[in-house]
Design an enzyme around this catalytic site. Structure first.
Site, PDB file in Angstrom:
ATOM      1  N   SER A 154      42.614  43.281  44.626  1.00 50.05           N
ATOM      2  CA  SER A 154      42.306  42.251  44.140  1.00 50.05           C
ATOM      3  C   SER A 154      41.846  42.384  42.797  1.00 50.05           C
ATOM      4  O   SER A 154      42.514  43.681  42.062  1.00 50.05           O
ATOM      5  CB  SER A 154      40.437  42.108  44.756  1.00 50.05           C
ATOM      6  OG  SER A 154      39.716  42.846  44.101  1.00 50.05           O
ATOM      7  N   LYS A 155      40.726  41.516  42.080  1.00 48.36           N
ATOM      8  CA  LYS A 155      41.266  42.131  40.613  1.00 48.36           C
ATOM      9  C   LYS A 155      40.857  43.391  39.872  1.00 48.36           C
ATOM     10  O   LYS A 155      40.310  43.458  38.592  1.00 48.36           O
ATOM     11  CB  LYS A 155      40.419  40.897  39.868  1.00 48.36           C
ATOM     12  CG  LYS A 155      40.901  39.162  40.007  1.00 48.36           C
ATOM     13  CD  LYS A 155      40.251  38.501  38.542  1.00 48.36           C
ATOM     14  CE  LYS A 155      41.681  37.227  38.379  1.00 48.36           C
ATOM     15  NZ  LYS A 155      40.797  36.417  39.534  1.00 48.36           N
ATOM     16  N   ARG A 156      39.345  43.693  40.514  1.00 49.91           N
ATOM     17  CA  ARG A 156      39.090  45.830  40.781  1.00 49.91           C
ATOM     18  C   ARG A 156      39.897  46.560  40.613  1.00 49.91           C
ATOM     19  O   ARG A 156      39.610  46.894  39.648  1.00 49.91           O
ATOM     20  CB  ARG A 156      38.100  45.241  42.125  1.00 49.91           C
ATOM     21  CG  ARG A 156      36.527  44.789  42.792  1.00 49.91           C
ATOM     22  CD  ARG A 156      35.754  44.897  42.683  1.00 49.91           C
ATOM     23  NE  ARG A 156      36.326  45.165  44.271  1.00 49.91           N
ATOM     24  CZ  ARG A 156      36.607  45.596  45.151  1.00 49.91           C
ATOM     25  NH1 ARG A 156      36.301  47.024  44.818  1.00 49.91           N
ATOM     26  NH2 ARG A 156      38.009  45.365  46.139  1.00 49.91           N
ATOM     27  N   HIS A 157      41.098  46.142  41.225  1.00 51.26           N
ATOM     28  CA  HIS A 157      42.488  47.197  40.902  1.00 51.26           C
ATOM     29  C   HIS A 157      43.495  46.626  39.715  1.00 51.26           C
ATOM     30  O   HIS A 157      44.257  47.471  39.242  1.00 51.26           O
ATOM     31  CB  HIS A 157      43.234  47.465  42.437  1.00 51.26           C
ATOM     32  CG  HIS A 157      41.971  47.586  43.625  1.00 51.26           C
ATOM     33  ND1 HIS A 157      41.683  46.794  44.431  1.00 51.26           N
ATOM     34  CD2 HIS A 157      41.051  48.659  43.711  1.00 51.26           C
ATOM     35  CE1 HIS A 157      41.075  47.326  44.950  1.00 51.26           C
ATOM     36  NE2 HIS A 157      40.459  48.259  45.068  1.00 51.26           N
TER      37      HIS A 157
END
Ligand code: GLU
Length: 490
Positions: free
Chosen positions: A244-247
């Site tokens: 997801s965006k966190r990565h």
């Protein structure tokens, strides 16, 4: 053997995710390998969440990756009549029924069931409604959905990666196939379309595996033959949670905009959860992937997205790529970042950028890195790294050194790296100092940085005029009492 027909069926609710791109890639590769057809279907029946913009982004991303489709795009929103007809058919066969329960009523009953420690499934309250009762509810202005009647028993299907998969039907509830606004739900429209489009292989993410028994029951109810199913493992981040965006960004557009080459991202996505069996081999052309592709070789465990590996792979592709091609990508980046307007670009710009690329292509992982980390190639004046300025241009004799460099370089007509190098070394020798004494200040004067490509090649690419101007500016700045970036501009 019947024709292999695969499909990619995105819901246009956002950008094309790397996971979606890999699903598309596997479907595309199988169709190409088996000389079949790859079909694109846009699943846009969720009116509230689907946008035309997302359709554009998805189509652009697929084209950019070279995942061209043979049929479509078909839009589910344009096929509503077809779903209605098949829904009616199921209703007539007694396999689907109208349900008038409101979301509030359902929620209330769900809460009650859960409070008793039981799992909630739709309780079939509307299964046995008589025609008069339905009519009465309609008169009251109630809207209805259509639910599919789940028969008792067990549902089994073969997954090409996992083998036989069994589901107890009692775990499924009578799910909605047509919503009250007349739109089909995903499971229903998907089955009707896959069947009518004669899809032979459904390859999709394993987040859909729990939908498959519902779909299998629908195939059976509608009398359609089953396709082959392959549920491919999710792509996870390094922390083993769903990508997801966190990565970092999981969108294909992001990688395109950063100057990753489509061939490299293609190769990376293919290798992310597919192995050809050749242990050391990582770099595969599209043709090699098509030739070797098989669903049996897709790995069963989740794939972990590794940006370092993608960067490595991209750098391999950059090194091998033609400078003109890389230049066209760089050009787009420079325009997007506002360094230049498209109408200002001349052949001289392109010639210069190609030289920049030739000098830098061994050192970069993605092309936007040039704009981010070596902006001195694209600006009139240099922006100095504060420590570089202070440490290298802060010394006593630097003004003298730069003056010598300016004089010496001004006299050189043939401004090529070997000639420049010879001249600088000769000058150092004459003064009885190490060449480094000139090299470091020169580098900071022309680039603002302490590290970068070979200095003499850098000087050549920048060209005499810019180099001299930058040396002069550095010379003037070091005379000023304050560091230029803190002085509120020049
Ligand atoms: N529209 C669905 C999705 O984007 C398609 C799933 C499928 O391939 O059946 O997840």
């Amino acid at each position: 053997m019947a024709e292999v027909r695969t499909r990619f069926a995105p819901s246009p609710t956002g950008f094309l995710h790397l996971g979606g791109a890999r699903t598309a890639l596997f479907n595309w590769a199988l169709a190409r390998k088996e000389k079949g057809k790859f079909i694109l279907r846009i699943e846009d029946t969720d009116v509230a969440r689907s946008t035309e913009e997302a359709v554009e982004v998805i189509l652009d991303s697929l084209k950019w990756l070279g995942l061209y489709w043979d049929e479509g795009p078909y839009f589910q929103s344009k096929r509503l009549e077809i779903y209605r007809q098949y829904a009616l058919l199921l209703q007539e066969k007694g396999l689907a029924y109208e349900c008038f329960c409101t979301p509030e009523e359902l929620e209330e009953r769900r809460q009650k069931t859960m409070a008793q420690g039981e799992n909630w499934r739709y309780d079939r309250k509307c299964w046995n409604l008589k025609e008069e009762e339905k009519e009465k509810l309609r008169q009251e202005g109630r809207k209805s959905v259509l639910r599919f009647y789940i028969p008792p028993g067990e549902t089994t299907f073969i997954d090409m990666l996992r083998g036989e998969v069994h589901f107890q039907n009692e775990e499924l509830d009578d799910f909605v196939i047509m919503k009250s606004d007349g739109m089909p739900t995903y499971n229903f429209a998907c089955v009707v379309d896959d069947a009518l489009m004669k899809i032979s292989h459904v390859i999709r993410g394993d987040d859909h595996i729990s939908n498959t028994p519902r779909q299998v029951l629908l195939y059976q109810a509608l009398g359609f033959p089953l396709p082959q199913f392959a549920h491919i493992p999710m792509i996870l981040g390094k922390d083993k949670t769903r990508l997801s965006k966190r990565h970092g960004s999981p969108s294909v557009t992001y990688y395109r905009d950063q100057g990753y080459l489509p061939e490299a991202l293609f190769n990376y996505l293919a290798r992310l959860s597919w192995a050809s069996g050749e242990e050391e081999k990582e770099i595969f052309s599209r043709e090699e992937i098509v030739e070797r592709f098989s669903i049996e070789n897709v790995t069963k465990h989740a794939a972990v997205f590794d940006l370092d590996k993608l960067n490595w792979m991209n750098s391999v592709y950059i090194r091998q790529a033609d400078n003109k091609y890389l230049c066209s990508i760089l050009e787009e980046i420079l325009v997007r970042k506002g360094r230049i307007k498209p109408e200002e670009i001349t052949s001289a710009h392109r010639e210069y950028w190609e030289k920049v690329i030739d000098l830098m292509k061994e050192r970069i992982k993605y092309l936007a890195q040039l704009e981010e980390e070596a902006s001195y190639f694209f600006t009139e004046e240099v922006e100095f790294d504060p420590p570089a300025f202070e440490q290298v241009l802060g010394g006593e004799e630097v003004e003298e050194i730069l003056k010598d460099c300016e004089e010496m370089l001004s006299q050189i007509e043939d401004f090529r790296a070997p000639i420049l190098e010879e001249a600088v070394r000769e000058m150092a020798e004459k003064r009885g100092v190490k060449a480094a004494k000139f090299i470091h200040p020169l580098r900071v004067a022309v680039s603002g940085k302490k590290v970068g490509p070979g200095l003499f090649e850098l000087l050549e690419v920048l060209g005499k005029e810019k180099v001299i101007k930058r040396i002069q500016r550095a010379k003037n700045l070091i005379k000023e009492p304050r560091f230029p970036q803190n002085s509120g501009g020049e």
